[in-house]
Write an enzyme that holds these catalytic residues in place. Structure first.
Site, mmCIF file in Angstrom:
data_model
loop_
_atom_site.group_PDB
_atom_site.id
_atom_site.type_symbol
_atom_site.label_atom_id
_atom_site.label_comp_id
_atom_site.label_asym_id
_atom_site.label_seq_id
_atom_site.Cartn_x
_atom_site.Cartn_y
_atom_site.Cartn_z
ATOM 1 C CB ALA A 9 6.712 2.606 -13.486
ATOM 2 C CB ALA A 10 1.479 4.772 -15.395
ATOM 3 N N GLY A 11 1.050 2.666 -13.125
ATOM 4 C CA GLY A 11 0.199 2.119 -12.073
ATOM 5 C C GLY A 11 0.908 2.030 -10.738
ATOM 6 C CG ASP A 12 4.131 -0.559 -10.206
ATOM 7 O OD1 ASP A 12 3.162 -1.207 -9.770
ATOM 8 O OD2 ASP A 12 4.981 -1.033 -10.985
#
Length: 294
Positions: free
Chosen positions: A240-243
């Site tokens: 979930a890094a991008g989110d």
């Protein structure tokens, strides 16, 4: 307020030493279910980063849907716009290897029933400072929400994932596009981040390309450019890094932070998230982010 019009999935996460190749079976060492979906992830990330957030989307009438509603509400997200529809909720099957890399299969479920924003969705969007969009809902729904935001002069952030062709009616309503380097290359046909950034700015007013461990690259048609290094950490799970980055960025910009500081804020949030397992369970609090920046 920040509105998020997007997907809510239950993530079914298998942890393995090395991801299987085609035709190969491997033994995992752990399995867990974690509420996720790119829309729900961004809503939770923004709420934990200090934003006032409303989520607009759909879940099924199953146990996964009930759990996702509770998870969003417990994170401080307004779930009055989360509709329930007959049938299963969306799911994402995620394989995470020991290096923190992942591969994902998404089955839309209830998300696929969202063919456009409802009347209450339109009201929420019109009263927002920012609208966060992704591509796990049908494209006509995403474009409809973007156009509604455009009419009300709402700042539209688009995460173009999963990567696919972007229609003109969507792009003309986007203020800031936030792809990772692979998505940027797929959209523009340009392999280098700087070249892809130039190509993206022919499509939208602002772009941020996230570069994983190399940080993030920002550009605007005004000529403003920034490159922000990533916070160096040992990644456990990058799911979930991008989110997390997008949710935190929207909060920072909505609060009036200058672009370089907002990028640092978002990068710190993303770095904290990859040190924890899961999607919604990995997102840091406002205090954690600010402590990392001091």
């Amino acid at each position: 307020m920040i509105s998020v019009f997007g997907s809510a999935n239950m993530d079914l996460v298998a942890y393995v030493s090395q991801a299987p190749r085609r035709g190969e079976t491997v033994t995992g060492h752990r399995f867990r279910t974690v509420p996720g979906g790119k829309g729900a992830n961004q809503a939770i990330a923004a709420a934990r980063a200090g934003g006032e957030v409303a989520f607009l989307g759909a879940v099924g009438d199953d146990g996964f849907g009930a759990e996702m509603r509770v998870t969003l509400a417990d994170a401080g997200v307004d779930v009055r716009g989360l509709r329930q529809v007959p049938g299963p909720s969306g799911i994402a099957h995620i394989v995470v290897d020991d290096s923190g890399g992942n591969s994902i299969i998404v089955v839309p479920g209830a998300n696929g029933t969202v063919t456009g924003p409802s009347g209450s969705d339109l009201a929420a969007i019109a009263s927002s400072q920012a609208l966060l969009l992704q591509l796990e809902l049908p494209m006509e729904a995403v474009a409809g929400a973007a156009q509604a935001a455009r009419v009300s002069a709402v700042h539209v952030y688009l995460t173009p994932a999963p990567a696919q062709p972007l229609p003109a009616e969507l792009l003309e309503a986007v203020t800031t596009i936030v792809p990772n380097e692979h998505e940027a290359a797929a959209i523009t046909g340009v392999s280098t981040p700087d070249g892809a950034l130039d190509a993206l700015l022919e499509l939208v007013p602002e772009a941020v390309i996230t570069l994983g461990s190399e940080g993030a690259l920002y550009g605007a048609r005004s000529g403003e450019r920034h490159r922000v290094p990533a916070v160096k950490v040992n990644a456990v799970d990058t799911t979930a890094a991008g989110d997390t980055f997008v949710g935190a960025l929207a909060v920072a910009r909505s609060e009036g932070m200058a672009v370089p500081r907002a990028l640092e804020f978002a990068s710190a949030a993303a770095a904290l998230s990859v040190q924890r397992e899961g999607a919604s369970t990995s997102m840091p609090s406002r205090r954690d982010i600010e402590d990392t920046l001091t």
